[in-house]
Design an enzyme around this catalytic site. Structure first.
Site, PDB file in Angstrom:
ATOM      1  CB  CYS A 106      -8.109 -10.776   6.894  1.00  0.00           C
ATOM      2  SG  CYS A 106      -7.192  -9.475   7.614  1.00  0.00           S
ATOM      3  CB  THR A 113      12.233   4.921  13.325  1.00  0.00           C
ATOM      4  OG1 THR A 113      13.093   5.483  12.347  1.00  0.00           O
ATOM      5  CG2 THR A 113      11.232   3.966  12.444  1.00  0.00           C
ATOM      6  CE1 TYR A 167     -37.333   0.643  11.596  1.00  0.00           C
ATOM      7  CE2 TYR A 167     -38.716   2.767  10.825  1.00  0.00           C
ATOM      8  CZ  TYR A 167     -38.497   1.566  11.363  1.00  0.00           C
ATOM      9  OH  TYR A 167     -39.715   0.923  11.573  1.00  0.00           O
ATOM     10  CG  ASP A 221       1.276  -6.990  11.506  1.00  0.00           C
ATOM     11  OD1 ASP A 221       0.227  -6.094  11.367  1.00  0.00           O
ATOM     12  OD2 ASP A 221       0.997  -8.016  11.110  1.00  0.00           O
ATOM     13  CD  GLN A 278      -2.395   5.753  -0.695  1.00  0.00           C
ATOM     14  OE1 GLN A 278      -2.051   6.846  -0.901  1.00  0.00           O
ATOM     15  NE2 GLN A 278      -3.391   5.092  -0.924  1.00  0.00           N
ATOM     16  CB  THR A 292      -1.013   0.168   1.005  1.00  0.00           C
ATOM     17  OG1 THR A 292      -1.834  -1.201   1.192  1.00  0.00           O
ATOM     18  CG2 THR A 292      -1.829   1.278   1.329  1.00  0.00           C
ATOM     19  CB  SER A 342      -0.187  -7.184  -2.787  1.00  0.00           C
ATOM     20  OG  SER A 342      -1.068  -6.369  -2.649  1.00  0.00           O
TER      21      SER A 342
END
Length: 445
Positions: A43, A270, A423, A280, A19, A15, A39
């Protein structure tokens, strides 16, 4: 012409590369990853194993050829970055196929190394079929084992996201599943009462659950647990946690924080301003408390990639902290959460009160409705929302998404009354469960 190198080619790294190219057409961008694919939708791997996703290759979002042709970005797979020379502003790279080693200079460097599945050192591990599920190739290994060996039973060690998703998907394949969890209840990021409902769902679906237990010894198909029980299963999946891959950063002298992640500032830099860390392995901060926080999930990695790319291209958009918003499917139930849970509030000694709303996902007279439980923690004085959890068969994601948005916007628990939510009988009620929670909080003043 600026030269930007990226270590890691999965969610955050890929990503960030995309970008960067979107905002900078001229920069030289190179990506390195030791894996053989890039890539991919990590999940989705439990659902590919369970054959809910029939085409496993649909998880592959891009390949190096596409990145080069469409974005003029060079992606080098099966290339391991072994060292960073901060003084020389270069990285040391090893081609894992040929053994060739070389240096690559950079103006900016983005670290997106991800994490590694933790595998406990257990006596006899070498005698068993043990798998982890952290990568696309891990998924392929599990699928191939199941296809070739037709196993009838499995032990899953760890009752977090991966453990629960794998329990469901293996059960749907007809495999007998034993789930062993070291803590008192599964999904320890949730409150105990919510987790206990998940455990009931597991038992209803014939998952053999043991909490307060872990594997102490393995002998082929046999596993001895800490409580003395012995299980006999064909293979084991270890899903006890994730260790951030910070070795490269640590060896380069970059600061590692309390959570074990690489310390970053508001722009994902950093303590070396030429080096960024995302995903992560990066340490961020909690939106509610400001304390260090590391959330190894997809949304933070993608957001951090955007922040780092914008900063490198001269636009400073500070991160806002993380809530840890997350969701998991367990057979007919869905559980979701955002913000702090009861244990964390207790640990930090933050005064709070909680409310619970039990209701319907949508109009009870509409044939397709489900039950849900919405629980919110908040400050009794300022009315600040600290966190929320929801469990049910339908509409869980909508309610937690609304509350996560409310927390981001700084709304109070009382403001939930006034949210004008959509609703119609198939979708909600005139007073949505989120509204009802706001009204219930009003009664607690």
């Amino acid at each position: 012409m600026e030269k930007i190198l990226i270590v890691g080619a999965v969610g955050g790294g890929a990503t960030a590369a995309g970008q960067l190219r979107f905002y900078n057409k001229e920069a030289t961008i190179k990506v390195f990853d030791r894996d053989s694919v890039m890539s991919y939708a990590a999940c989705g791997t439990p659902y590919a194993i369970g054959e809910v996703i029939e085409d496993e290759e649909s998880l592959l979002m891009a390949n190096p050829e596409q990145f080069h042709e469409k974005r003029n970005i060079d992606v080098h797979l099966k290339h391991e970055v072994t060292a960073i020379d901060r003084d020389d502003k270069s990285i040391h790279v090893k081609n894992l196929e040929t053994g060739e080693e070389f240096q690559e200079s950079y103006d900016k460097l983005i670290l997106a190394p991800g994490g590694t599945a933790i595998v406990p050192q257990v006596k006899g591990s070498e005698t068993a079929n043990i798998f982890t599920l952290r990568s696309y190739n891990d998924m392929l290994s599990i699928k191939e084992y199941i296809r070739s060996n037709n196993p009838q039973s499995c032990t899953i060690s760890g009752g977090g996201f991966i453990g629960l998703e794998m329990a469901e998907n293996l059960k749907e394949l007809g495999i007998d599943v034993h789930l062993v969890h070291k803590s008192d209840y599964v999904m320890s990021i949730l409150d105990e009462d919510i987790s206990r409902e998940i455990e009931k769902e597991l038992l209803l679906n014939e998952i053999h659950l043991q909490t307060n237990a872990y594997i102490t010894e393995i002998n082929g198909r046999s596993q001895t647990l800490s409580n003395g029980d012995v299980l006999e299963t064909d293979f084991i999946i270890m899903s006890v946690g994730l260790a951030p891959n910070v070795g490269l950063a640590k060896d380069a002298g970059l600061e590692i924080g309390k959570t074990g992640g690489i310390v970053t500032n508001d722009y994902m830099q950093t303590d070396d301003p030429s080096i960024y860390a995302i995903g992560d392995a990066s340490e961020n901060f909690d939106m509610v408390t400001g304390e260090p926080k590391r959330v190894p999930l997809a949304w933070p990695a993608h957001r951090q990639a955007y922040i780092a790319a914008k900063h490198i291209n001269g636009e400073s958009i500070p991160k806002k902290g993380l809530l840890g918003t997350s969701i998991v499917k367990i057979f007919s139930l869905t559980a979701a959460m955002t913000g702090l849970n009861e244990n964390k509030l207790r640990e930090l000694e933050i005064p709070s009160v909680s409310l619970i709303h039990n209701g319907n996902s949508n109009a009870g007279y509409y044939p397709d409705h489900g039950k849900l439980k919405l629980k919110i923690h908040y400050d009794p004085n300022t009315r600040e929302i600290f966190g929320a959890q929801c469990l049910g068969t339908k509409g869980v994601d909508k309610r937690i998404d609304v509350i996560a948005t409310a927390m981001y916007a700084g709304l109070t628990v009382d403001d939930l009354q006034a949210l004008e939510l959509c609703y119609a009988p198939p979708y909600s009620s005139p007073k949505d469960p989120v509204n009802m929670a706001g009204y219930k909080a009003d009664k607690k003043i």
